[in-house]
Design an enzyme around this catalytic site. Structure first.
Site, PDB file in Angstrom:
ATOM      1  N   SER A  34       0.803  -1.223   0.000  1.00 22.95           N
ATOM      2  CA  SER A  34       0.000   0.000   0.000  1.00 22.95           C
ATOM      3  C   SER A  34       0.838   1.276   0.000  1.00 22.95           C
ATOM      4  O   SER A  34       0.309   2.348  -0.273  1.00 22.95           O
ATOM      5  CB  SER A  34      -0.971   0.017   1.180  1.00 22.95           C
ATOM      6  OG  SER A  34      -0.298   0.243   2.387  1.00 22.95           O
ATOM      7  N   LYS A  72       0.770   4.533   6.659  1.00 21.97           N
ATOM      8  CA  LYS A  72       0.177   5.446   5.674  1.00 21.97           C
ATOM      9  C   LYS A  72       0.862   6.810   5.749  1.00 21.97           C
ATOM     10  O   LYS A  72       1.627   7.094   6.654  1.00 21.97           O
ATOM     11  CB  LYS A  72      -1.326   5.632   5.926  1.00 21.97           C
ATOM     12  CG  LYS A  72      -2.135   4.359   5.922  1.00 21.97           C
ATOM     13  CD  LYS A  72      -2.180   3.692   4.572  1.00 21.97           C
ATOM     14  CE  LYS A  72      -2.928   2.378   4.654  1.00 21.97           C
ATOM     15  NZ  LYS A  72      -2.645   1.475   3.591  1.00 21.97           N
TER      16      LYS A  72
END
Length: 170
Positions: A34, A72
């Site tokens: 990700s 993230k």
């Protein structure tokens, strides 16, 4: 008595290491794609737990809905408005440079972040489960920010690139 004097320094070292790892800095491993191309699956990073969080910092948090740790990038800060239209990210109605994106960023309706909320995105916008999926995150979910890459050895060093944004602050 001599044995105790010899053991005490080792006990102190172990206690100090445990305290540092628990409260200040700890290694984390990237699991998944990700954050592609910035971070790769298997990278080992250092998470600093005492730092303030700024835009574009890479953070680690416990994502409660799926019960997993995730890595993230911070896009929106407390009190800001965030919207994504036609693949462009807008903070307080001004487009920001999204140089970290890998793939097109899907649209997201405008949201105003509370004083304790952040908007986060994975760099691999095609597959990342992030604030577009589960909404803004609370500051108490953030475990810390990534400050250093330990592995792979060819990329060892500071894990962030500082970026200065002009006229984005509210």
């Amino acid at each position: 008595m001599k044995v105790i004097k010899e053991v005490i320094p080792y006990i102190v070292i172990v206690v100090v290491v445990v305290l540092i790892r628990t409260f200040i800095i700890t290694p984390v491993r990237v699991d998944g794609d990700s954050m592609k191309n910035t971070l790769k699956n298997g990278d080992i990073l250092l998470l600093y737990k005492l730092s303030s969080i700024d835009r574009f910092d890479i953070i680690v948090l416990d994502e409660e809905k799926d019960n997993e740790k995730i890595i993230k990038r911070v896009i929106g800060l407390p009190g800001e408005t965030v919207a994504i239209k036609k693949g462009k990210i807008y903070i307080n109605d001004k487009e920001i440079d999204d140089e970290y994106a890998y793939g097109e960023t899907s649209d997201y309706n405008k949201v105003t972040l509370r004083d304790d909320e952040y908007f986060i995105l994975g760099d691999n916008r095609l597959i990342s489960k992030d604030s577009r999926y589960f909404g803004p995150i609370k500051d108490n979910e953030i475990k810390g920010k990534i400050v250093f890459r330990l592995f792979p050895f060819t990329k060892i060093g500071i894990a962030q690139v500082d970026i200065i944004l002009s006229d984005v602050s509210s």
